[in-house]
Design an enzyme around this catalytic site. Structure first.
Site, PDB file in Angstrom:
ATOM      1  N   ASP A  64       0.868  -1.167   0.000  1.00  0.00           N
ATOM      2  CA  ASP A  64       0.000   0.000   0.000  1.00  0.00           C
ATOM      3  C   ASP A  64       0.903   1.214   0.000  1.00  0.00           C
ATOM      4  O   ASP A  64       1.829   1.315   0.813  1.00  0.00           O
ATOM      5  CB  ASP A  64      -0.956   0.022   1.192  1.00  0.00           C
ATOM      6  CG  ASP A  64      -2.163   0.891   0.861  1.00  0.00           C
ATOM      7  OD1 ASP A  64      -2.941   0.505  -0.034  1.00  0.00           O
ATOM      8  OD2 ASP A  64      -2.318   1.978   1.452  1.00  0.00           O
ATOM      9  N   SER A  65       0.655   2.105  -0.927  1.00  0.00           N
ATOM     10  CA  SER A  65       1.609   3.193  -1.123  1.00  0.00           C
ATOM     11  C   SER A  65       0.886   4.461  -1.529  1.00  0.00           C
ATOM     12  O   SER A  65      -0.295   4.443  -1.859  1.00  0.00           O
ATOM     13  CB  SER A  65       2.645   2.788  -2.184  1.00  0.00           C
ATOM     14  OG  SER A  65       2.026   2.142  -3.277  1.00  0.00           O
ATOM     15  N   HIS A 173      10.779   4.423  -2.677  1.00  0.00           N
ATOM     16  CA  HIS A 173      10.065   3.961  -1.484  1.00  0.00           C
ATOM     17  C   HIS A 173       9.840   2.453  -1.534  1.00  0.00           C
ATOM     18  O   HIS A 173      10.007   1.747  -0.554  1.00  0.00           O
ATOM     19  CB  HIS A 173       8.734   4.722  -1.396  1.00  0.00           C
ATOM     20  CG  HIS A 173       7.957   4.752  -2.696  1.00  0.00           C
ATOM     21  ND1 HIS A 173       8.516   5.171  -3.880  1.00  0.00           N
ATOM     22  CD2 HIS A 173       6.697   4.338  -3.010  1.00  0.00           C
ATOM     23  CE1 HIS A 173       7.627   5.065  -4.850  1.00  0.00           C
ATOM     24  NE2 HIS A 173       6.526   4.548  -4.354  1.00  0.00           N
ATOM     25  N   ARG A 174       9.452   1.951  -2.715  1.00  0.00           N
ATOM     26  CA  ARG A 174       9.159   0.513  -2.872  1.00  0.00           C
ATOM     27  C   ARG A 174      10.442  -0.299  -2.728  1.00  0.00           C
ATOM     28  O   ARG A 174      10.447  -1.353  -2.096  1.00  0.00           O
ATOM     29  CB  ARG A 174       8.505   0.306  -4.249  1.00  0.00           C
ATOM     30  CG  ARG A 174       7.987  -1.101  -4.500  1.00  0.00           C
ATOM     31  CD  ARG A 174       6.941  -1.121  -5.606  1.00  0.00           C
ATOM     32  NE  ARG A 174       5.727  -0.432  -5.200  1.00  0.00           N
ATOM     33  CZ  ARG A 174       5.369   0.778  -5.657  1.00  0.00           C
ATOM     34  NH1 ARG A 174       6.098   1.409  -6.565  1.00  0.00           N
ATOM     35  NH2 ARG A 174       4.284   1.364  -5.201  1.00  0.00           N
TER      36      ARG A 174
HETATM   37  P1  ITT Z   1      -3.427  -2.246  -5.443  1.00  0.00           P
HETATM   38  O1  ITT Z   1      -4.136  -1.685  -4.220  1.00  0.00           O
HETATM   39  O2  ITT Z   1      -4.284  -3.189  -6.216  1.00  0.00           O
HETATM   40  O3  ITT Z   1      -2.071  -2.795  -5.135  1.00  0.00           O
HETATM   41  P2  ITT Z   1      -3.405   0.552  -6.271  1.00  0.00           P
HETATM   42  O4  ITT Z   1      -2.746   1.289  -7.398  1.00  0.00           O
HETATM   43  O5  ITT Z   1      -4.872   0.814  -6.021  1.00  0.00           O
HETATM   44  O6  ITT Z   1      -3.140  -1.023  -6.474  1.00  0.00           O
HETATM   45  P3  ITT Z   1      -2.712   1.709  -3.698  1.00  0.00           P
HETATM   46  O7  ITT Z   1      -4.081   1.659  -3.131  1.00  0.00           O
HETATM   47  O8  ITT Z   1      -1.551   1.330  -2.837  1.00  0.00           O
HETATM   48  O9  ITT Z   1      -2.564   0.792  -4.969  1.00  0.00           O
HETATM   49  O10 ITT Z   1      -2.477   3.178  -4.271  1.00  0.00           O
HETATM   50  C1  ITT Z   1      -1.210   3.536  -4.670  1.00  0.00           C
HETATM   51  C2  ITT Z   1      -1.298   4.782  -5.536  1.00  0.00           C
HETATM   52  O11 ITT Z   1      -0.237   5.673  -5.130  1.00  0.00           O
HETATM   53  C3  ITT Z   1      -1.007   4.431  -6.992  1.00  0.00           C
HETATM   54  O12 ITT Z   1      -2.207   4.131  -7.693  1.00  0.00           O
HETATM   55  C4  ITT Z   1      -0.313   5.695  -7.477  1.00  0.00           C
HETATM   56  O13 ITT Z   1      -1.268   6.682  -7.770  1.00  0.00           O
HETATM   57  C5  ITT Z   1       0.472   6.130  -6.240  1.00  0.00           C
HETATM   58  N1  ITT Z   1       1.810   5.516  -6.240  1.00  0.00           N
HETATM   59  C6  ITT Z   1       2.261   4.539  -5.403  1.00  0.00           C
HETATM   60  N2  ITT Z   1       3.529   4.192  -5.707  1.00  0.00           N
HETATM   61  C7  ITT Z   1       3.869   4.949  -6.759  1.00  0.00           C
HETATM   62  C8  ITT Z   1       5.022   5.038  -7.544  1.00  0.00           C
HETATM   63  O14 ITT Z   1       6.074   4.252  -7.337  1.00  0.00           O
HETATM   64  N3  ITT Z   1       5.052   5.930  -8.532  1.00  0.00           N
HETATM   65  C9  ITT Z   1       4.002   6.727  -8.770  1.00  0.00           C
HETATM   66  N4  ITT Z   1       2.854   6.688  -8.104  1.00  0.00           N
HETATM   67  C10 ITT Z   1       2.780   5.806  -7.099  1.00  0.00           C
END
Ligand code: ITT
Length: 192
Positions: A64-65, A173-174
């Site tokens: 979650d990011s 971050h990841r």
């Molecule tokens: P899952 O929950 O299915 O894994 P998601 O995209 O909905 O996919 P999150 O709820 O964790 O995941 O939301 C993360 C959002 O944050 C993602 O859709 C991007 O908009 C942003 N984000 C996260 N990591 C990022 C990255 O490395 N680069 C750019 N944007 C990022």
């Protein structure tokens, strides 16, 4: 070894696979989950628990990011994916972020990634990584996903989208959260 990853986001899955060479990374859709926790760790746990029940005896993880912008009080934060509404649309999210930062001099921001893990015996762990930087005034670059065309990490002059996967996957971050997660998976560490 293999690890199941609870995600709908193919970009995340690709990055996790690239950051963890030697580990077989298998996506599993946590369909139907509602990410209604109040923080990244809570939402990561909701997602990983939804798939871990299918993979007893193996490792499962969820990421979650999100992006936290200082001048916006930490927004979009846990709402990053749907900042500009449903369905998720990165171009629309980036446009809204630029609009909300119009005329704002303080461009400081950071990405946060929380990885929740469930081990072979059902034990749960949390790993976190952050990457600090700033928000550009216009989109730049074609790589990555999400807010990458707007985010310039500290020490760099280009956005994540311009720097490319090789660089991003070392400093992001990841990458940082997964380095912690890898230690847990390979050595074991006290449970949270
Ligand atoms: P899952 O929950 O299915 O894994 P998601 O995209 O909905 O996919 P999150 O709820 O964790 O995941 O939301 C993360 C959002 O944050 C993602 O859709 C991007 O908009 C942003 N984000 C996260 N990591 C990022 C990255 O490395 N680069 C750019 N944007 C990022």
């Amino acid at each position: 070894m293999k690890i199941f990853v609870a995600t709908h986001n193919k970009h995340k899955l690709e990055e996790i696979g690239a950051i963890l060479p030697g580990i077989e990374v298998i996506g599993d859709n946590p369909e139907g989950v509602v990410e209604d926790a109040s923080d990244f760790a809570g939402n990561a746990l909701i997602k990983v628990r939804a798939i871990a029940k299918r993979h007893k005896g193996d490792w499962s993880m969820a990421d979650d990011s999100g992006l936290e912008v200082a001048a916006l009080g930490g927004a979009p934060g846990i709402h990053s994916a749907r900042y500009s509404g449903e369905p998720t649309d990165s171009a629309r999210n980036n446009a809204l972020l630029l609009k909300n930062l119009e005329g704002v001099e303080d461009r400081r921001a950071n990405f946060t990634c929380v990885i929740a893990l469930v081990g072979p015996d059902g034990e749960e762990y949390i790993a976190e990584g952050k990457c600090f930087g700033r928000i550009e005034k216009a989109l730049a670059g074609n790589g990555g996903f999400g807010y990458d065309p707007l985010f310039v990490p500290d020490g760099e002059r280009e956005t994540f989208a311009e720097l490319g996967a090789e660089k991003k996957n070392v400093i992001s971050h990841r990458a940082r959260a997964l380095a912690e997660a890898k230690k847990i998976i390979t050595k074991g560490k006290p449970a949270v």
